[in-house]
Enzyme design. Structure first.
Site, mmCIF file in Angstrom:
data_model
loop_
_atom_site.group_PDB
_atom_site.id
_atom_site.type_symbol
_atom_site.label_atom_id
_atom_site.label_comp_id
_atom_site.label_asym_id
_atom_site.label_seq_id
_atom_site.Cartn_x
_atom_site.Cartn_y
_atom_site.Cartn_z
ATOM 1 N N GLU A 96 0.924 -1.193 -0.214
ATOM 2 C CA GLU A 96 -0.014 -0.156 -0.064
ATOM 3 C C GLU A 96 0.953 1.138 -0.076
ATOM 4 O O GLU A 96 1.726 1.185 0.734
ATOM 5 C CB GLU A 96 -0.872 0.069 1.209
ATOM 6 C CG GLU A 96 -1.830 -1.196 1.350
ATOM 7 C CD GLU A 96 -2.724 -1.027 2.705
ATOM 8 O OE1 GLU A 96 -3.532 -0.386 2.770
ATOM 9 O OE2 GLU A 96 -2.167 -1.699 3.720
ATOM 10 N N HIS A 118 -5.363 -11.753 6.226
ATOM 11 C CA HIS A 118 -5.484 -11.654 4.807
ATOM 12 C C HIS A 118 -4.565 -12.517 4.277
ATOM 13 O O HIS A 118 -4.861 -13.335 3.315
ATOM 14 C CB HIS A 118 -5.381 -10.158 4.326
ATOM 15 C CG HIS A 118 -6.321 -9.073 5.152
ATOM 16 N ND1 HIS A 118 -7.661 -9.582 5.367
ATOM 17 C CD2 HIS A 118 -6.019 -7.766 5.461
ATOM 18 C CE1 HIS A 118 -7.952 -8.390 6.032
ATOM 19 N NE2 HIS A 118 -7.293 -7.576 6.046
ATOM 20 N N LYS A 140 3.335 -0.808 4.503
ATOM 21 C CA LYS A 140 2.712 0.315 4.499
ATOM 22 C C LYS A 140 3.633 1.655 3.693
ATOM 23 O O LYS A 140 4.929 1.303 3.823
ATOM 24 C CB LYS A 140 1.909 0.908 5.477
ATOM 25 C CG LYS A 140 0.884 0.117 6.068
ATOM 26 C CD LYS A 140 -0.319 1.044 6.297
ATOM 27 C CE LYS A 140 -1.300 0.250 7.206
ATOM 28 N NZ LYS A 140 -2.407 0.200 6.230
HETATM 29 C C1 BG6 Z 1 -7.342 -3.849 6.580
HETATM 30 C C2 BG6 Z 1 -6.240 -3.390 7.292
HETATM 31 O O1 BG6 Z 1 -7.727 -5.117 7.293
HETATM 32 O O2 BG6 Z 1 -6.922 -4.017 5.144
HETATM 33 C C3 BG6 Z 1 -5.553 -2.113 6.854
HETATM 34 O O3 BG6 Z 1 -6.422 -3.057 8.872
HETATM 35 C C4 BG6 Z 1 -5.512 -2.303 5.297
HETATM 36 O O4 BG6 Z 1 -4.534 -1.697 7.543
HETATM 37 C C5 BG6 Z 1 -6.505 -2.649 4.571
HETATM 38 O O5 BG6 Z 1 -5.106 -0.976 4.782
HETATM 39 C C6 BG6 Z 1 -6.230 -3.112 3.376
HETATM 40 O O6 BG6 Z 1 -7.514 -3.384 2.544
HETATM 41 P P1 BG6 Z 1 -7.626 -2.920 0.954
HETATM 42 O O7 BG6 Z 1 -8.790 -3.775 0.636
HETATM 43 O O8 BG6 Z 1 -7.646 -1.855 0.785
HETATM 44 O O9 BG6 Z 1 -6.336 -3.720 0.298
#
Ligand code: BG6
Length: 466
Positions: A208, A232, A328
């Protein structure tokens, strides 16, 4: 679809405003909720229903693409608001009064910190809101380690049975993740190649560009390992590596994932030192260092980047490492699975790759060698690309909420899956707590610490940085 009532704890919170209400609205606007019952939003704030609706319109509508004002009006017509203290039993009596007593399908979404889960479940049960009509959705993080996760699961099991509990992981609602099951199950070309004889290694990356934004306090006590890897990424890994069931029903998928998660090779201090990299971003250009973000403890050791070489005990994956990483404030935002095939005959160092992109686009590409057009017999790499983007792609929360309403647990975690994942994560947390391995650093906006490249390059392999 039968009618249902929807209760939301944490209705004034960030997730509710950014994801849950927009998804419910979208499901309504898409025609999936012909018989919506009541939506009872609850929160600690003392608001009347009109004040709540104003707040919601202000904070939620901006997250809806092409919101239709008429449909929004119709949708919000069903919304009620109740100020509630989750520790107060008497507040739950009021809640019960608001629910239609005829209702046969009651969905209760806990978008609150897990410390409230147990008390709220107990209070719901004390007013009878735990009978077979009720299903509960629990947001992550479920615990901070194995012990706390087990404690929550065991307590909740006193009030709800496993069939009523939906532990949400929104990655499981993403289009490309759902497609992975279809891709693996219905394409013999892949089914037959999906094993150690033909696969050299697998990469799973979720990067990200965002930093911790306004979530400093939460993130600083969580870190990337708990925030992204425990749930995830281990879920994606289990869907890639599990034995694909003949039928894609909830029980078969969940038990195949569980078996795989129990087959992650346990880590000890010795291999944590060589196979696990943690790092934190430092200041670069316009970006602040993590330590200078809001609400971060002085000298915090919280990791914002993790890379791990994961090995499996499963015979099917013997000597096939899974390299996983997340961070991040990275150079680019993307999530992908890359399957690197072997070249048994010619030992080519750039063999074929199957790249499954979850985001920013839903795409599958197969990287092939083809002849360079022209006179010579030189070859080059090219991609066979399948774009799976469409305006019909559902947002994960919309799909998952609809699944709960329909009673489909296929894309939700069984308690034992989460416990198996924590059991594997715990030794890493313990190792870090005792500072047995260094916390490295990387520049904000970069591709991560040098040590993450070393991790894979020492095995003569590479990350796919797209
Ligand atoms: C969340 C995390 O579960 O998933 C976040 O707590 C993260 O830190 C987010 O930014 C990412 O999700 P996506 O769908 O934007 O990739």
């Amino acid at each position: 679809m039968q009618s249902f009532d929807f209760i939301l704890f944490g209705a004034t919170g960030d997730l509710a405003m950014r994801k849950i209400f927009p998804s419910l609205y979208q499901a309504y606007a898409d025609g999936f909720l012909p018989h919506i019952g009541k939506v009872i939003a609850t929160g600690r704030s003392l608001l009347n229903v009109d004040e709540f609706k104003d707040k919601m319109s202000h904070k939620s509508k901006i997250h809806i693409k092409n919101c239709d004002d008429k449909k929004w009006e119709e949708f919000t017509h069903n919304i009620d608001y109740l100020s509630i203290n989750l520790n107060e039993t008497k507040d739950f009596e009021l809640l019960k009064e608001k629910i239609n007593s005829e209702s046969k399908n009651i969905v209760i979404y806990f978008s609150v910190s897990p410390e409230f889960f147990i008390k709220a479940c107990k209070n719901l049960a004390s007013v009878g809101l735990n009978d077979e009509r009720v299903k509960i959705i629990l947001e992550k993080p479920l615990g901070m380690d194995l012990k706390s996760c087990q404690a929550i699961n065991n307590e909740i099991a006193q009030y709800y049975n496993e069939k009523q509990i939906y532990r949400i992981d929104h990655y499981l609602g993403k289009e490309s993740i759902q497609n992975l099951l279809i891709l693996r199950r219905f394409n013999p070309i892949f089914t037959s190649l999906w094993k150690k004889d033909y696969i050299d290694y697998v990469e799973i990356s979720v990067f990200e560009t965002l930093g911790v934004e306004s979530r400093g306090e939460f993130y600083d006590s969580t870190g990337a390992l708990r925030d992204m890897i425990q749930n995830h990424i281990l879920q994606i890994l289990s869907l890639v590596a599990m034995k694909i069931p003949d039928t894609l029903d909830a029980d078969s998928i969940r038990s195949a994932k569980l078996q795989l998660l129990r087959n992650l090779k346990p880590l000890d201090d010795e291999n944590i030192k060589t196979n696990v990299i943690r790092a934190q971003y430092s200041q670069s250009g316009e970006f602040k260092a993590y330590l200078n973000e809001d609400n971060i403890k002085e000298n915090s050791q919280t990791e914002t980047f993790v890379a791990i070489k994961v090995e499996l005990l499963d015979e099917n994956w013997k000597n096939v490492p899974f390299y996983i990483r997340t961070g991040k404030r990275m150079a680019n935002s993307f999530a992908q699975i890359v399957i690197y095939f072997k070249d048994q005959q010619y030992q080519d160092i750039h063999p074929n790759k199957l790249i499954i992109r979850l985001q920013p686009e839903n795409q599958i590409s197969l990287n092939l060698k083809v002849k360079k057009i022209g006179k010579t017999m030189d070859y080059e790499e090219n991609n066979l690309i399948l774009n799976l983007n469409s305006t019909l792609v559902m947002q994960p929360y919309e799909r998952l909420i609809l699944d709960v309403i329909e009673g489909n647990q296929a894309s939700f975690n069984h308690k034992e899956e989460l416990e198996a994942a924590w059991a594997w994560i715990d030794p890493i947390l313990e190792n870090w707590k005792n500072n047995k391995t260094p916390l490295y650093s990387y520049f904000a906006g970069s591709w991560g610490p040098k040590e993450s490249f070393d991790l894979i390059q020492k095995d003569q392999r590479e990350w796919y940085n797209a």
